[in-house]
Design an enzyme around this catalytic site. Structure first.
Site, PDB file in Angstrom:
ATOM      1  N   SER A 147       0.415  -0.973   0.442  1.00 56.58           N
ATOM      2  CA  SER A 147      -0.116  -0.023   0.258  1.00 56.58           C
ATOM      3  C   SER A 147       0.823   1.481   0.016  1.00 56.58           C
ATOM      4  O   SER A 147       1.711   1.606  -0.774  1.00 56.58           O
ATOM      5  CB  SER A 147      -0.465  -0.273   1.415  1.00 56.58           C
ATOM      6  N   ASP A 225     -10.376  -5.523  -3.185  1.00 56.03           N
ATOM      7  CA  ASP A 225      -9.775  -4.452  -1.960  1.00 56.03           C
ATOM      8  C   ASP A 225     -10.353  -3.558  -2.444  1.00 56.03           C
ATOM      9  O   ASP A 225     -10.706  -2.863  -3.164  1.00 56.03           O
ATOM     10  CB  ASP A 225      -8.500  -3.956  -3.021  1.00 56.03           C
ATOM     11  N   HIS A 258      -7.261  -6.113   0.956  1.00 58.29           N
ATOM     12  CA  HIS A 258      -5.904  -5.008   1.754  1.00 58.29           C
ATOM     13  C   HIS A 258      -5.616  -5.727   2.408  1.00 58.29           C
ATOM     14  O   HIS A 258      -4.476  -4.886   2.886  1.00 58.29           O
ATOM     15  CB  HIS A 258      -6.942  -3.098   1.215  1.00 58.29           C
TER      16      HIS A 258
HETATM   17  C1  LIG Z   1      -2.118  -4.210   9.504  1.00 53.20           C
HETATM   18  C2  LIG Z   1      -2.884  -3.772   8.470  1.00 53.20           C
HETATM   19  O1  LIG Z   1      -3.859  -3.825   8.202  1.00 53.20           O
HETATM   20  O2  LIG Z   1      -2.068  -2.935   7.655  1.00 53.20           O
HETATM   21  C3  LIG Z   1      -3.005  -2.265   6.968  1.00 53.20           C
HETATM   22  C4  LIG Z   1      -4.379  -1.917   6.882  1.00 53.20           C
HETATM   23  C5  LIG Z   1      -4.515  -0.530   6.214  1.00 53.20           C
HETATM   24  C6  LIG Z   1      -3.927   0.112   5.096  1.00 53.20           C
HETATM   25  C7  LIG Z   1      -4.395   0.974   4.455  1.00 53.20           C
HETATM   26  C8  LIG Z   1      -5.683   1.517   4.299  1.00 53.20           C
HETATM   27  C9  LIG Z   1      -3.445   2.145   3.429  1.00 53.20           C
HETATM   28  C10 LIG Z   1      -1.919   1.629   3.725  1.00 53.20           C
HETATM   29  O3  LIG Z   1      -1.245   1.938   2.881  1.00 53.20           O
HETATM   30  O4  LIG Z   1      -1.940   0.332   4.797  1.00 53.20           O
HETATM   31  C11 LIG Z   1      -2.339  -0.194   5.467  1.00 53.20           C
HETATM   32  C12 LIG Z   1      -1.967  -1.182   6.105  1.00 53.20           C
END
Ligand SMILES: CC(=O)Oc1ccc2c(C)cc(=O)oc2c1
Length: 278
Positions: A147, A225, A258
């Site tokens: 991400s 996602d 995601h």
């Molecule tokens: C541990 C985990 O689930 O990490 C996580 C959750 C959501 C997100 C989102 C929405 C964006 C991102 O850049 O990283 C991320 C990491």
């Protein structure tokens, strides 16, 4: 000066956490390292740097990705830095997508962020120098992330193609100059002049890449996602990959979201991908 804060045996190797005073971010930084079994001064191993996403620390990947068994088998060390500078004196934000936990792997130019938010220098220069000075690793490096960290991994590899042998990402933000998370972070860290944002955008960097600087990339993206359409924009990178004939494999996966469930499902493939070049 490195301070060891944990050492845990896992998959025949060691997971360790350290803190140190970082000169690039002007604060104490924490990172985690996995050393595979047999890593020693007479048997140095290559490293995969892992950049995590929004809200994460050095711990999320190490605890949730399930990477140790394969990394142990392949003889790859993994280094996971934190996602931003932290501390009472470090400017923060009430929202999860900016400030502490959301450094976006750039060097901020705007006050008050420009003192501490220099994650680009930390990940590209300071941390590898520290790792290579204190651990039994070679100078061979791959970079991967998720991400926001997927944006960091692809962007850093595109900007430093001779420093990293390969790059991979799960669910990366590939075009931050054109999505709400990126626009918020870049306008605050880099200012309103959008010309200065281009140097941290993977689509823009890949458009300008010369064939001599191409490096192998692998990207995995879940089709279920929730952030795919508005924030991640995988199709924008796909278009540049095709236009430039860039050696990037983009794999779309039906049903995956995601989360770290997705990462843990394909992390072995990413490690095997990097092993070919390390
Ligand atoms: C541990 C985990 O689930 O990490 C996580 C959750 C959501 C997100 C989102 C929405 C964006 C991102 O850049 O990283 C991320 C990491």
């Amino acid at each position: 000066m490195l301070e060891n804060i944990s050492s845990t045996k896992v998959s025949g190797g060691w997971h360790k956490q350290y803190t140190h005073q970082a000169s690039s971010t002007h604060c104490a930084m924490r990172f985690a390292i996995f050393l595979p079994p047999g890593a020693s001064e007479t048997n140095k191993v290559p490293v995969m740097y892992w950049l995590s996403g929004l809200t994460c620390t050095d711990e999320n990947f190490m605890q949730k990705a399930g990477a140790f068994k394969k990394a142990a088998e392949l003889g790859i060390a993994i280094v996971a830095p934190d996602t931003s500078p932290r501390g009472e004196n470090v400017p923060d934000d009430d929202n999860y997508d900016f400030g502490q936990g959301a450094g976006f792997y750039v060097n901020a130019t705007q006050a008050p962020y420009n003192v501490h938010y220099n994650m680009y220098d930390y990940v590209v220069s300071e941390l590898p120098a520290l790792i290579e000075a204190h651990f039994p690793v070679t100078t061979k490096k791959a970079i991967a992330g998720h991400s926001m960290g997927g944006h960091g991994a692809l962007m850093i590899a595109l900007k430093n193609p001779k420093q990293f042998v390969s790059a991979s990402a799960f669910s990366p933000i590939v075009n931050p100059i054109n999505c709400p998370w990126g626009e918020k972070a870049f306008s605050n860290y880099l200012g309103s002049d959008k010309a200065s944002w281009l140097e941290y955008d993977s689509c823009e960097l890949m458009k300008n890449a010369v064939t001599d600087d191409y490096l192998p990339m692998r990207i995995d993206q879940g089709e279920a996602d929730n952030f795919l359409t508005e924030q991640l924009k995988t199709e924008n990178l796909f278009a540049v990959v095709n236009e430039k004939d860039y050696p990037a494999e983009i794999n779309m996966h039906a049903g995956y979201d995601h989360s770290y469930f997705f990462i843990s499902s394909f992390i072995d493939e990413h490690l095997m991908f990097h092993k070919k070049y390390l």
